[in-house]
Design a protein around this motif. Structure first.
Motif, PDB file in Angstrom:
ATOM      1  N   SER A   1       0.801  -1.222   0.000  1.00 49.68           N
ATOM      2  CA  SER A   1       0.000   0.000   0.000  1.00 49.68           C
ATOM      3  C   SER A   1       0.833   1.270   0.000  1.00 49.68           C
ATOM      4  CB  SER A   1      -0.917   0.013   1.230  1.00 49.68           C
ATOM      5  OG  SER A   1      -0.135   0.002   2.419  1.00 49.68           O
ATOM      6  N   GLN A   2       2.124   1.150   0.149  1.00 48.95           N
ATOM      7  CA  GLN A   2       3.004   2.311   0.230  1.00 48.95           C
ATOM      8  C   GLN A   2       4.350   1.952  -0.406  1.00 48.95           C
ATOM      9  OE1 GLN A   2       3.451   3.781   4.211  1.00 48.95           O
ATOM     10  NE2 GLN A   2       4.048   5.815   3.536  1.00 48.95           N
ATOM     11  N   PRO A   3       4.417   2.001  -1.729  1.00 50.40           N
ATOM     12  CA  PRO A   3       5.628   1.548  -2.409  1.00 50.40           C
ATOM     13  C   PRO A   3       6.792   2.511  -2.240  1.00 50.40           C
ATOM     14  CG  PRO A   3       4.098   2.476  -3.982  1.00 50.40           C
ATOM     15  CD  PRO A   3       3.374   2.439  -2.667  1.00 50.40           C
ATOM     16  N   SER A   4       7.952   2.006  -2.567  1.00 52.80           N
ATOM     17  CA  SER A   4       9.154   2.820  -2.660  1.00 52.80           C
ATOM     18  C   SER A   4       9.271   3.232  -4.127  1.00 52.80           C
ATOM     19  CB  SER A   4      10.360   1.995  -2.213  1.00 52.80           C
ATOM     20  OG  SER A   4      11.516   2.772  -2.077  1.00 52.80           O
ATOM     21  N   GLU A   5       9.183   4.532  -4.438  1.00 49.92           N
ATOM     22  CA  GLU A   5       8.931   4.921  -5.818  1.00 49.92           C
ATOM     23  C   GLU A   5       9.675   6.186  -6.234  1.00 49.92           C
ATOM     24  OE1 GLU A   5       4.753   5.601  -6.152  1.00 49.92           O
ATOM     25  OE2 GLU A   5       4.688   6.918  -4.403  1.00 49.92           O
ATOM     26  N   ASP A   6       9.862   6.278  -7.537  1.00 52.30           N
ATOM     27  CA  ASP A   6      10.407   7.478  -8.184  1.00 52.30           C
ATOM     28  C   ASP A   6      11.822   7.825  -7.729  1.00 52.30           C
ATOM     29  OD1 ASP A   6       8.087   8.010  -9.763  1.00 52.30           O
ATOM     30  OD2 ASP A   6       7.102   8.854  -7.997  1.00 52.30           O
ATOM     31  N   HIS A   7      12.573   6.829  -7.299  1.00 57.56           N
ATOM     32  CA  HIS A   7      13.971   7.065  -6.959  1.00 57.56           C
ATOM     33  C   HIS A   7      14.836   6.989  -8.219  1.00 57.56           C
ATOM     34  CE1 HIS A   7      12.607   6.525  -2.883  1.00 57.56           C
ATOM     35  NE2 HIS A   7      12.393   5.230  -3.037  1.00 57.56           N
ATOM     36  N   ARG A   8      15.959   7.705  -8.195  1.00 56.13           N
ATOM     37  CA  ARG A   8      16.980   7.592  -9.239  1.00 56.13           C
ATOM     38  C   ARG A   8      18.241   7.029  -8.602  1.00 56.13           C
ATOM     39  NH1 ARG A   8      16.586   9.834 -14.047  1.00 56.13           N
ATOM     40  NH2 ARG A   8      18.838  10.186 -14.137  1.00 56.13           N
ATOM     41  N   ILE A   9      18.682   5.886  -9.080  1.00 54.30           N
ATOM     42  CA  ILE A   9      19.890   5.223  -8.582  1.00 54.30           C
ATOM     43  C   ILE A   9      20.876   5.215  -9.736  1.00 54.30           C
ATOM     44  CG2 ILE A   9      20.803   3.111  -7.557  1.00 54.30           C
ATOM     45  CD1 ILE A   9      17.954   2.536  -6.513  1.00 54.30           C
ATOM     46  N   VAL A  10      21.868   6.090  -9.688  1.00 50.98           N
ATOM     47  CA  VAL A  10      22.640   6.447 -10.870  1.00 50.98           C
ATOM     48  C   VAL A  10      24.141   6.489 -10.542  1.00 50.98           C
ATOM     49  CG1 VAL A  10      23.005   8.244 -12.612  1.00 50.98           C
ATOM     50  CG2 VAL A  10      20.709   7.838 -11.716  1.00 50.98           C
ATOM     51  N   ASP A  11      24.948   5.870 -11.397  1.00 53.38           N
ATOM     52  CA  ASP A  11      26.410   6.042 -11.380  1.00 53.38           C
ATOM     53  C   ASP A  11      27.051   5.624 -10.053  1.00 53.38           C
ATOM     54  OD1 ASP A  11      26.331   7.028 -13.986  1.00 53.38           O
ATOM     55  OD2 ASP A  11      26.137   9.111 -13.315  1.00 53.38           O
ATOM     56  N   ASN A  12      26.531   4.594  -9.448  1.00 54.20           N
ATOM     57  CA  ASN A  12      27.140   4.039  -8.238  1.00 54.20           C
ATOM     58  C   ASN A  12      28.044   2.856  -8.610  1.00 54.20           C
ATOM     59  OD1 ASN A  12      25.445   5.518  -6.041  1.00 54.20           O
ATOM     60  ND2 ASN A  12      23.936   4.733  -7.498  1.00 54.20           N
ATOM     61  N   PHE A  13      29.002   2.564  -7.748  1.00 56.45           N
ATOM     62  CA  PHE A  13      29.881   1.401  -7.919  1.00 56.45           C
ATOM     63  C   PHE A  13      29.622   0.474  -6.743  1.00 56.45           C
ATOM     64  CE2 PHE A  13      34.528  -0.206  -7.811  1.00 56.45           C
ATOM     65  CZ  PHE A  13      34.178  -1.354  -8.516  1.00 56.45           C
ATOM     66  N   VAL A  14      29.117  -0.726  -7.048  1.00 46.72           N
ATOM     67  CA  VAL A  14      28.710  -1.674  -6.011  1.00 46.72           C
ATOM     68  C   VAL A  14      29.534  -2.947  -6.170  1.00 46.72           C
ATOM     69  CG1 VAL A  14      26.796  -2.914  -4.964  1.00 46.72           C
ATOM     70  CG2 VAL A  14      26.378  -0.709  -6.071  1.00 46.72           C
ATOM     71  N   ARG A  15      30.224  -3.341  -5.110  1.00 41.36           N
ATOM     72  CA  ARG A  15      31.159  -4.472  -5.194  1.00 41.36           C
ATOM     73  C   ARG A  15      31.028  -5.372  -3.970  1.00 41.36           C
ATOM     74  NH1 ARG A  15      37.097  -2.474  -4.969  1.00 41.36           N
ATOM     75  NH2 ARG A  15      36.717  -2.619  -2.723  1.00 41.36           N
ATOM     76  N   ASN A  16      31.100  -6.676  -4.220  1.00 48.08           N
ATOM     77  CA  ASN A  16      31.233  -7.677  -3.156  1.00 48.08           C
ATOM     78  C   ASN A  16      30.081  -7.665  -2.161  1.00 48.08           C
ATOM     79  OD1 ASN A  16      33.651  -8.501  -4.257  1.00 48.08           O
ATOM     80  ND2 ASN A  16      34.939  -7.503  -2.719  1.00 48.08           N
ATOM     81  N   SER A  17      28.843  -7.576  -2.655  1.00 48.97           N
ATOM     82  CA  SER A  17      27.711  -7.809  -1.758  1.00 48.97           C
ATOM     83  C   SER A  17      27.689  -9.291  -1.434  1.00 48.97           C
ATOM     84  CB  SER A  17      26.410  -7.375  -2.427  1.00 48.97           C
ATOM     85  OG  SER A  17      26.457  -6.004  -2.748  1.00 48.97           O
ATOM     86  N   ASP A  18      27.800  -9.628  -0.167  1.00 50.68           N
ATOM     87  CA  ASP A  18      28.055 -11.000   0.257  1.00 50.68           C
ATOM     88  C   ASP A  18      26.738 -11.725   0.501  1.00 50.68           C
ATOM     89  OD1 ASP A  18      29.121 -13.327   1.179  1.00 50.68           O
ATOM     90  OD2 ASP A  18      29.834 -12.517   3.090  1.00 50.68           O
ATOM     91  N   GLY A  19      26.318 -12.532  -0.470  1.00 54.97           N
ATOM     92  CA  GLY A  19      25.104 -13.311  -0.288  1.00 54.97           C
ATOM     93  C   GLY A  19      23.853 -12.623  -0.783  1.00 54.97           C
ATOM     94  N   ASP A  20      23.996 -11.479  -1.486  1.00 54.89           N
ATOM     95  CA  ASP A  20      22.809 -10.785  -1.975  1.00 54.89           C
ATOM     96  C   ASP A  20      23.151 -10.051  -3.265  1.00 54.89           C
ATOM     97  OD1 ASP A  20      20.181  -9.786  -2.061  1.00 54.89           O
ATOM     98  OD2 ASP A  20      20.135  -9.510   0.107  1.00 54.89           O
ATOM     99  N   ASP A  21      22.222  -9.178  -3.703  1.00 47.82           N
ATOM    100  CA  ASP A  21      22.342  -8.522  -4.996  1.00 47.82           C
ATOM    101  C   ASP A  21      23.169  -7.240  -4.900  1.00 47.82           C
ATOM    102  OD1 ASP A  21      20.424 -10.395  -6.148  1.00 47.82           O
ATOM    103  OD2 ASP A  21      18.924  -9.292  -4.983  1.00 47.82           O
ATOM    104  N   GLY A  22      23.640  -6.802  -6.068  1.00 49.92           N
ATOM    105  CA  GLY A  22      24.272  -5.490  -6.119  1.00 49.92           C
ATOM    106  C   GLY A  22      23.255  -4.394  -5.862  1.00 49.92           C
ATOM    107  N   ILE A  23      22.225  -4.329  -6.703  1.00 46.44           N
ATOM    108  CA  ILE A  23      21.079  -3.441  -6.490  1.00 46.44           C
ATOM    109  C   ILE A  23      19.819  -4.286  -6.536  1.00 46.44           C
ATOM    110  CG2 ILE A  23      19.684  -1.585  -7.476  1.00 46.44           C
ATOM    111  CD1 ILE A  23      22.225  -0.240  -8.414  1.00 46.44           C
TER     112      ILE A  23
END
Length: 216
Positions: A156-178
């Motif tokens: 009923s209350q989504p997480s919305e209209d975010h911009r996730i841009v130009d990040n560097f994501v490395r070595n998430s242990d056991g889960d996703d990058g984004i």
């Protein structure tokens, strides 16, 4: 730290400020508020080595004039930096060894999370819980135990209209990058770079999200 000495307005390690005037919706997953450092005053800028920072809006100003910039936040027992129900820029911080999220925005709106180094978070590196219109850009997120960057909401209350841009994501242990959960909608994920995340580099389970131009 350029905050004066008004302990009525903020707290650190047991010095308690005034109660918030508004009420927040229950947070996803039942997480408690962090204890640590609360910002409760317009025009406040922090720049000091500390353990954790927590900001709640006080009614009408909703964070106007506040920023969290150029801090080193180490070894928080909960979230490293947390902003609830407000619009507060978070920029140029180094956040490491947090027990939960490195940076958590809960029901925040139109905030910028830019050019932070977030590493060794006990759960997620940067987390957007509900809220709308936040801009997460140019961050380096390394070695999270959960997702590097995650957006999550309620049906009923989504997480919305975010911009996730130009990040560097490395070595998430056991889960996703984004990760965009099934309670997200109308978000944009573009130009991010990924290395050696354990599960998907990008996991989009939401609705009408735009995911383009990422380096995986």
């Amino acid at each position: 730290m350029t905050a004066g000495d008004d302990r009525r307005a903020w707290r650190t390690r047991g010095v308690t400020g005034p109660a918030d005037s508004g009420k927040s919706p229950d947070r996803p997953r039942g997480r408690p508020l962090s204890t640590g450092f609360s910002l409760r005053r317009p025009g406040l800028v922090l720049s000091s080595p500390i353990h954790s920072i927590e900001y709640h809006s006080l009614g009408h100003h909703r964070g106007a004039g506040n920023s969290i910039t150029n801090n080193e936040v180490r070894g928080s027992g909960e979230n490293g930096i947390q902003v609830d129900d407000a619009r507060v820029p978070i920029a140029g911080n180094t956040v490491r060894d947090s027990a939960e999220a490195g940076i958590l925005l809960f029901n925040a709106f139109n905030s910028e999370v830019k050019n932070n180094l977030v590493r060794d978070s006990g759960i997620n590196g940067i987390e957007l819980d509900i809220g709308a219109g936040n801009h997460v850009a140019g961050n380096r997120v390394f070695d999270s135990e959960g997702a590097g960057i995650i957006a999550v909401g309620f049906p009923s209350q989504p997480s919305e209209d975010h911009r996730i841009v130009d990040n560097f994501v490395r070595n998430s242990d056991g889960d996703d990058g984004i990760e965009l959960t099934d309670t997200t909608t109308d978000n944009v994920v573009i130009g991010n770079e990924f290395r050696r995340n354990d599960e998907d580099q990008i996991d989009d389970d939401g609705t009408n999200n735009t995911v383009v131009g990422n380096v995986v």
